[in-house]
Design a protein around this motif. Sequence first.
Motif, PDB file in Angstrom:
ATOM      1  N   ILE A   6       0.699  -1.254   0.000  1.00  0.00           N
ATOM      2  CA  ILE A   6      -0.023   0.198  -0.077  1.00  0.00           C
ATOM      3  C   ILE A   6       1.297   0.827   0.185  1.00  0.00           C
ATOM      4  O   ILE A   6       2.040   1.209   0.555  1.00  0.00           O
ATOM      5  CB  ILE A   6      -0.989  -0.142   0.862  1.00  0.00           C
ATOM      6  N   VAL A   7       0.400   2.029  -1.274  1.00  0.00           N
ATOM      7  CA  VAL A   7       1.275   3.530  -0.870  1.00  0.00           C
ATOM      8  C   VAL A   7       0.579   3.791  -0.753  1.00  0.00           C
ATOM      9  O   VAL A   7      -0.562   4.431  -1.704  1.00  0.00           O
ATOM     10  CB  VAL A   7       2.392   3.379  -2.387  1.00  0.00           C
ATOM     11  N   ALA A   8      -0.018   5.731   0.014  1.00  0.00           N
ATOM     12  CA  ALA A   8      -0.165   6.347  -0.133  1.00  0.00           C
ATOM     13  C   ALA A   8       0.912   8.434  -0.239  1.00  0.00           C
ATOM     14  O   ALA A   8       1.588   7.934  -0.042  1.00  0.00           O
ATOM     15  CB  ALA A   8      -0.650   7.241   1.335  1.00  0.00           C
ATOM     16  N   ILE A   9      -0.065   8.420  -1.567  1.00  0.00           N
ATOM     17  CA  ILE A   9       0.970   9.831  -2.232  1.00  0.00           C
ATOM     18  C   ILE A   9       0.129  11.414  -1.514  1.00  0.00           C
ATOM     19  O   ILE A   9      -1.356  11.280  -2.210  1.00  0.00           O
ATOM     20  CB  ILE A   9       1.014   9.198  -3.461  1.00  0.00           C
ATOM     21  N   THR A  10       0.153  12.076  -1.202  1.00  0.00           N
ATOM     22  CA  THR A  10      -0.363  13.041  -0.467  1.00  0.00           C
ATOM     23  C   THR A  10       0.725  14.390  -1.326  1.00  0.00           C
ATOM     24  O   THR A  10       1.831  14.353  -1.288  1.00  0.00           O
ATOM     25  CB  THR A  10      -0.429  12.684   0.784  1.00  0.00           C
ATOM     26  N   GLY A  11       0.140  15.157  -0.625  1.00  0.00           N
ATOM     27  CA  GLY A  11       0.905  16.575  -0.341  1.00  0.00           C
ATOM     28  C   GLY A  11       1.501  17.493   0.848  1.00  0.00           C
ATOM     29  O   GLY A  11       0.521  16.421   1.937  1.00  0.00           O
ATOM     30  N   ASP A  12       1.977  18.354   0.851  1.00  0.00           N
ATOM     31  CA  ASP A  12       1.799  18.983   2.144  1.00  0.00           C
ATOM     32  C   ASP A  12       0.834  19.254   2.775  1.00  0.00           C
ATOM     33  O   ASP A  12       0.803  19.438   4.048  1.00  0.00           O
ATOM     34  CB  ASP A  12       3.737  19.336   2.138  1.00  0.00           C
ATOM     35  N   GLY A  13       0.558  19.946   2.223  1.00  0.00           N
ATOM     36  CA  GLY A  13      -1.129  20.699   2.906  1.00  0.00           C
ATOM     37  C   GLY A  13      -2.032  19.383   3.333  1.00  0.00           C
ATOM     38  O   GLY A  13      -3.135  18.982   3.900  1.00  0.00           O
ATOM     39  N   GLY A  14      -2.184  18.355   2.017  1.00  0.00           N
ATOM     40  CA  GLY A  14      -2.899  17.331   2.247  1.00  0.00           C
ATOM     41  C   GLY A  14      -2.692  16.385   3.538  1.00  0.00           C
ATOM     42  O   GLY A  14      -4.005  15.403   4.458  1.00  0.00           O
ATOM     43  N   ILE A  15      -1.575  16.126   3.621  1.00  0.00           N
ATOM     44  CA  ILE A  15      -1.365  15.094   5.009  1.00  0.00           C
ATOM     45  C   ILE A  15      -1.550  15.673   6.130  1.00  0.00           C
ATOM     46  O   ILE A  15      -1.951  15.268   6.967  1.00  0.00           O
ATOM     47  CB  ILE A  15       0.538  14.530   4.547  1.00  0.00           C
ATOM     48  N   GLN A  16      -1.782  17.302   5.854  1.00  0.00           N
ATOM     49  CA  GLN A  16      -1.524  17.871   7.334  1.00  0.00           C
ATOM     50  C   GLN A  16      -3.321  17.578   7.559  1.00  0.00           C
ATOM     51  O   GLN A  16      -3.619  18.235   8.564  1.00  0.00           O
ATOM     52  CB  GLN A  16      -1.186  19.309   7.393  1.00  0.00           C
ATOM     53  N   VAL A  17      -4.406  17.034   6.770  1.00  0.00           N
ATOM     54  CA  VAL A  17      -5.356  17.345   7.219  1.00  0.00           C
ATOM     55  C   VAL A  17      -6.135  16.579   8.630  1.00  0.00           C
ATOM     56  O   VAL A  17      -6.892  16.276   8.997  1.00  0.00           O
ATOM     57  CB  VAL A  17      -6.402  17.493   5.802  1.00  0.00           C
ATOM     58  N   ASN A  18      -5.440  15.293   7.716  1.00  0.00           N
ATOM     59  CA  ASN A  18      -5.239  14.162   8.853  1.00  0.00           C
ATOM     60  C   ASN A  18      -4.259  13.286   9.159  1.00  0.00           C
ATOM     61  O   ASN A  18      -3.750  12.026   8.720  1.00  0.00           O
ATOM     62  CB  ASN A  18      -5.874  12.823   7.851  1.00  0.00           C
ATOM     63  N   ILE A  19      -3.245  14.632   9.251  1.00  0.00           N
ATOM     64  CA  ILE A  19      -1.802  13.442   9.727  1.00  0.00           C
ATOM     65  C   ILE A  19      -1.733  12.790  10.820  1.00  0.00           C
ATOM     66  O   ILE A  19      -0.845  11.869  11.463  1.00  0.00           O
ATOM     67  CB  ILE A  19      -0.737  14.932  10.181  1.00  0.00           C
ATOM     68  N   GLN A  20      -2.567  12.910  12.043  1.00  0.00           N
ATOM     69  CA  GLN A  20      -3.412  12.035  12.554  1.00  0.00           C
ATOM     70  C   GLN A  20      -2.772  10.266  12.937  1.00  0.00           C
ATOM     71  O   GLN A  20      -3.120  10.174  13.563  1.00  0.00           O
ATOM     72  CB  GLN A  20      -4.229  12.567  13.746  1.00  0.00           C
ATOM     73  N   GLU A  21      -3.467  10.304  11.789  1.00  0.00           N
ATOM     74  CA  GLU A  21      -3.777   8.858  11.049  1.00  0.00           C
ATOM     75  C   GLU A  21      -2.487   7.905  10.902  1.00  0.00           C
ATOM     76  O   GLU A  21      -1.973   6.588  10.990  1.00  0.00           O
ATOM     77  CB  GLU A  21      -3.997   8.808  10.151  1.00  0.00           C
ATOM     78  N   LEU A  22      -1.322   9.231  11.396  1.00  0.00           N
ATOM     79  CA  LEU A  22       0.198   8.624  11.420  1.00  0.00           C
ATOM     80  C   LEU A  22       0.352   7.705  12.892  1.00  0.00           C
ATOM     81  O   LEU A  22       1.061   6.562  12.974  1.00  0.00           O
ATOM     82  CB  LEU A  22       1.305   9.738  11.706  1.00  0.00           C
ATOM     83  N   GLN A  23      -0.368   7.855  13.300  1.00  0.00           N
ATOM     84  CA  GLN A  23      -0.630   6.756  15.169  1.00  0.00           C
ATOM     85  C   GLN A  23      -1.308   6.017  14.603  1.00  0.00           C
ATOM     86  O   GLN A  23      -0.801   5.024  15.499  1.00  0.00           O
ATOM     87  CB  GLN A  23      -1.025   8.073  16.240  1.00  0.00           C
ATOM     88  N   THR A  24      -2.093   6.318  14.318  1.00  0.00           N
ATOM     89  CA  THR A  24      -2.952   4.244  13.680  1.00  0.00           C
ATOM     90  C   THR A  24      -1.718   3.713  13.020  1.00  0.00           C
ATOM     91  O   THR A  24      -1.733   2.564  13.802  1.00  0.00           O
ATOM     92  CB  THR A  24      -4.439   5.196  12.780  1.00  0.00           C
ATOM     93  N   ILE A  25      -1.173   4.068  12.055  1.00  0.00           N
ATOM     94  CA  ILE A  25      -0.510   3.943  11.260  1.00  0.00           C
ATOM     95  C   ILE A  25       0.624   2.666  12.779  1.00  0.00           C
ATOM     96  O   ILE A  25       1.238   1.843  11.776  1.00  0.00           O
ATOM     97  CB  ILE A  25       0.561   4.731  10.315  1.00  0.00           C
ATOM     98  N   ALA A  26       1.216   3.721  13.334  1.00  0.00           N
ATOM     99  CA  ALA A  26       2.208   3.198  13.896  1.00  0.00           C
ATOM    100  C   ALA A  26       1.646   2.234  15.462  1.00  0.00           C
ATOM    101  O   ALA A  26       2.653   0.933  15.342  1.00  0.00           O
ATOM    102  CB  ALA A  26       2.784   4.494  14.976  1.00  0.00           C
ATOM    103  N   ARG A  27       0.483   2.603  15.825  1.00  0.00           N
ATOM    104  CA  ARG A  27      -0.512   1.758  16.918  1.00  0.00           C
ATOM    105  C   ARG A  27      -0.373   0.144  15.979  1.00  0.00           C
ATOM    106  O   ARG A  27      -0.426  -0.787  16.465  1.00  0.00           O
ATOM    107  CB  ARG A  27      -1.341   2.017  16.850  1.00  0.00           C
ATOM    108  N   GLU A  28      -0.977   0.637  14.531  1.00  0.00           N
ATOM    109  CA  GLU A  28      -1.512  -1.156  14.155  1.00  0.00           C
ATOM    110  C   GLU A  28      -0.327  -2.012  13.759  1.00  0.00           C
ATOM    111  O   GLU A  28      -1.032  -3.167  12.849  1.00  0.00           O
ATOM    112  CB  GLU A  28      -2.931  -0.612  13.087  1.00  0.00           C
ATOM    113  N   LYS A  29       0.992  -0.848  13.536  1.00  0.00           N
ATOM    114  CA  LYS A  29       1.876  -1.488  12.574  1.00  0.00           C
ATOM    115  C   LYS A  29       1.702  -1.843  11.085  1.00  0.00           C
ATOM    116  O   LYS A  29       1.711  -3.059  10.539  1.00  0.00           O
ATOM    117  CB  LYS A  29       2.241  -2.632  13.352  1.00  0.00           C
TER     118      LYS A  29
END
Length: 586
Positions: free
Chosen positions: A445-468
């Motif tokens: 799985i590859v997510a391609i985003t911009g510096d603007g788009g990633i900041q809208v839901n950047i908190q989901e990095l924690q979902t990725i980290a938590r769930e590995k």
Amino acid sequence: MKLSDYIVEFLKDNGVTTVFGYQGGAITHFVDSIYKADGIKFISNYHEQASAFAAEGYSRVSGNIGVCTATSGPGATNLITGIGSAYFDSIPCLYITGQVNTYEYKRSPEIRQEGFQETDIVSIIKPITKYAVMIKDSKKIKFYLEKAIYLAKEGRSGPVLLDLPMNIQRAEINPGELVGFYESEEYKLEISQEVNVENVSSLIELIKKSERPVILAGGGIRLAKAERKLEKLIDITGIPVVCTLMGIDSVNHEHQCYVGYMGSYGTRYSNLAVANCDLLIVLGSRLTTRQTSAITDSFAREAKIVHVDIDKNELNIKVKEDLSIECDLSSFIDNLNQYLINSHYKFDFSSWTDKINSYKKMYPSYEVHKNINEIDPNEFMNKISEMMHPNSIISLDIGQNQIWASQSLKLKKNQRLLNAGGMGPMGFGLPAAIGAWYAKPDYKIVAITGDGGIQVNIQELQTIAREKIPIKIIIMNNNALGMIRHFQEMYFKSNYYGTIEGYSAPNFMEISEAYGIKSLKISNENQMNELKEKLNDDESYVIEVQLKNITYVVPKLGMGRPIEDQEPLLGRNQLQENMIIDMYKS
């Protein structure tokens, strides 16, 4: 049996393995029931909008319904953007919201609110759902669940919502006594519309008379699960295929008949193919102005237009169509293929294909960049296409990153591309990628985003980290909202309010480290070699691609021009040489 337990068993019986959401007081009974059940998971995101996008990504990739849940009030209203995205792109999703107890709910529409966080979510989202209802009688739970799932998938698919008061969730029911939707008088089994043989034969006659046919494949191909049937059609006929934004992954890009992405931001060669065709077969596209341009009489103006769509409301309303066919795409293409095979008719469009290939050669979607100290976005997309695993799913955000990828990624047969089309919501790419992984965890799985788009839901990095979750997050960082910045340059005297001035991006490498996710920064061509291994391993990565501050999406259609006349404008003589038909005269 507790009613919330019954809902979980119902979802499992319908093939749902994952429910996305965010915990809250009014939905705790339902979430508790998910945790107690085997064979189904609750994935807690960090914003309800992200949960809605994750459910949409899950649905797109699994081919089944996506499910998302949220509490009452702000939890429910945070779902709205995601619900709208699923509605406009026809993605079947079920949203289950908590609600205050029925005895706390306001007794009169004149009262603003009685219960804490009470909000009439049903009335708010009815225009962007196929069905929405608050359940007030626990004995009707089977009826409402069956009706919601049926309507989400039936015909032109889309989202549905069930609002569940807390006392309904915790109610005790006897499953054996429940009456379902399918046993009710309300249910009328709609037999799939039979394919009209006359329509099939009429289309074949048009193909026989055509010298320059083109198939325009829209998002409806994927929704109808008709990709293989479309490939069979182009194998039989040799007709070139262009795609809308939503249809880009409906055709294997390595197929000799694949032309490319067409439209306002499409490739110049794809638009020239559409402009010069004499027969345009539109399969599952709404034909918005992003395909036709605002001057619709210029679109495929010397072509016979055949439009096939499951939704009759999309037919013959935007451009003049010679044949409008309301039908399920899978059934129609299947019948068309059988008719062609039985007729043994041979087609030869080689001279037309040669002409299109000459357009491709003259106007490629990317050029080999000579400055190795910079990253050219389109060339970058083409290069990572070669690096990605054959079984990859790429989830795009909104902005310049989306168009660069749509123009220049070369998708292999089993690869998927998730694009949010109608709503176009920034913040889609990352949570949709999470949903895609839960649908197909064996894919890359590859997510391609911009510096603007990633900041809208950047908190989901924690979902990725938590769930590995092993997602590769590519951030195309130009430290600007590039799409709107370009718009301001064209129409607002380069007043970059809110796009450069009053806008900034953080240090994504440090943020990645804070979340415990590995990172890589690429700022020149020499660093590209580090990327291939990281795109295909089993770890999460934040990959920041440093771009110039001023970036462009080209070609781009300006106002008041036909689709073949994109900016930067070709010289008039050069455009004339490319046109088989007459130049457009306004």
